[in-house]
Structures are given as C-alpha cells and as structure tokens.
Design a protein around this motif. Structure first.
Motif, PDB file in Angstrom:
ATOM      1  N   GLU A 135       0.023  -4.699   7.383  1.00  0.00           N
ATOM      2  CA  GLU A 135      -1.337  -4.199   7.345  1.00  0.00           C
ATOM      3  C   GLU A 135      -1.518  -2.919   8.157  1.00  0.00           C
ATOM      4  OE1 GLU A 135      -3.500  -7.554   8.839  1.00  0.00           O
ATOM      5  OE2 GLU A 135      -3.481  -8.566   6.899  1.00  0.00           O
ATOM      6  N   LYS A 136      -0.692  -2.765   9.229  1.00  0.00           N
ATOM      7  CA  LYS A 136      -0.868  -1.612  10.105  1.00  0.00           C
ATOM      8  C   LYS A 136       0.449  -1.283  10.790  1.00  0.00           C
ATOM      9  CE  LYS A 136      -3.445  -2.311  13.737  1.00  0.00           C
ATOM     10  NZ  LYS A 136      -4.503  -2.436  14.741  1.00  0.00           N
ATOM     11  N   TYR A 193       1.125  -7.656  10.627  1.00  0.00           N
ATOM     12  CA  TYR A 193       1.002  -8.263   9.306  1.00  0.00           C
ATOM     13  C   TYR A 193       0.129  -9.501   9.405  1.00  0.00           C
ATOM     14  CZ  TYR A 193       5.044 -10.432  11.509  1.00  0.00           C
ATOM     15  OH  TYR A 193       5.889 -11.019  12.402  1.00  0.00           O
ATOM     16  N   GLY A 194      -0.502  -9.862   8.295  1.00  0.00           N
ATOM     17  CA  GLY A 194      -1.417 -10.992   8.276  1.00  0.00           C
ATOM     18  C   GLY A 194      -0.780 -12.234   7.708  1.00  0.00           C
ATOM     19  N   ASP A 211       0.822  -1.199   0.000  1.00  0.00           N
ATOM     20  CA  ASP A 211       0.000   0.000   0.000  1.00  0.00           C
ATOM     21  C   ASP A 211       0.868   1.266   0.000  1.00  0.00           C
ATOM     22  OD1 ASP A 211      -1.682   1.941   2.264  1.00  0.00           O
ATOM     23  OD2 ASP A 211      -2.701   1.261   0.441  1.00  0.00           O
TER      24      ASP A 211
END
Length: 141
Positions: free
Chosen positions: A133-134, A115-116, A96
C-alpha cells in the motif's frame, strides 16, 4: 476479468452442473450411493478449479529492507523483492502502476514497505497476497 478467469468460471459451472445431472440420473436409477459419490466429486473438482481465486492473507504490517529488484508477474501485477537481512529476501506484490514505478526508482535504497490484509476471492489479475500500500524511504544510502 481476464480470459483465464472466464475459463475457470466456466469450468466450475460445467463441473457442478454436470455432476448434479449425473447424480440425479444415478438417483433416478436407484443408485443412491453412486449419486452421492458423483455429487461429492463434482463439488470437490469445482473447488479445485476455484482454489486459485481464494486468498487468505490477514497479516497486515510492514517490512524494512533494501529493494533488490522489481519484476512483472505473469498476470500483470508487480513483484518487489526486499532484502531484509544478509540471507533473507521477501517477495511482495504491487497492483498499482504508480507504486510499481516508485519501487523501480528505489532499487538499492533502504525502504519501509507497508501492506494491508487480503481475504476473499480475487481474480488472477490481483495479488495472491496482501498488496503493498505504501513505500517510504528510510535512508538515502
């Protein structure tokens, strides 16, 4: 899908179709062993071409550390380096753009990176591991 993905897909198709055709020709000539050998080789070589697309990373979680640098990867993703101890640094990946800009602004700060998971077939423009992810700031040092 970028040009490298297209080239790899074409190589897989050509290898498989070529191997099947050669195997059939060998079987028609009565060379059963050669036919099976050629078919096996075609499948093996095709799987080698497809290997860069396969990602098996199901270890979701988070890392706490200091972001030391943010670099652009060859295929368009962003590499984030997080120092987790005096001697250990992890290389993580971001797809992203907004998140990569946030990571750049947090260089030198202690953060928690979440993270996923990622399991499946992905093109070369995607992370070869589970993407970040964040990103959360832990301390403002």
């Amino acid at each position: 899908m970028n040009w490298l993905d297209i080239i790899l897909i074409i190589l897989v198709i050509i290898t498989l179709v070529g191997g099947i055709v050669i195997s059939i020709l060998a079987w028609v000539d009565g060379e059963i062993g050669l036919g099976f050998g050629m078919l096996f080789m075609a499948i093996f070589i095709s799987s080698m071409f497809a290997l860069p697309f396969i990602v098996l990373d199901n270890g979701a979680g988070s890392t706490i550390g200091t972001i030391t640098s943010v670099d652009k990867n060859f295929f368009g993703t962003t590499a984030v380096y997080v120092k987790t101890s005096e001697t250990t640094q992890e290389k993580l990946c971001i797809e992203d753009k907004e998140l990569s800009e946030q990571a750049k602004s947090l260089i030198g700060k202690e953060v928690k990176v979440s993270y996923g998971t990622r399991v499946g077939l992905y093109s070369t423009g995607k992370c070869g591991q589970a993407p970040i992810e964040k990103i959360e700031v832990v301390s403002e040092d």
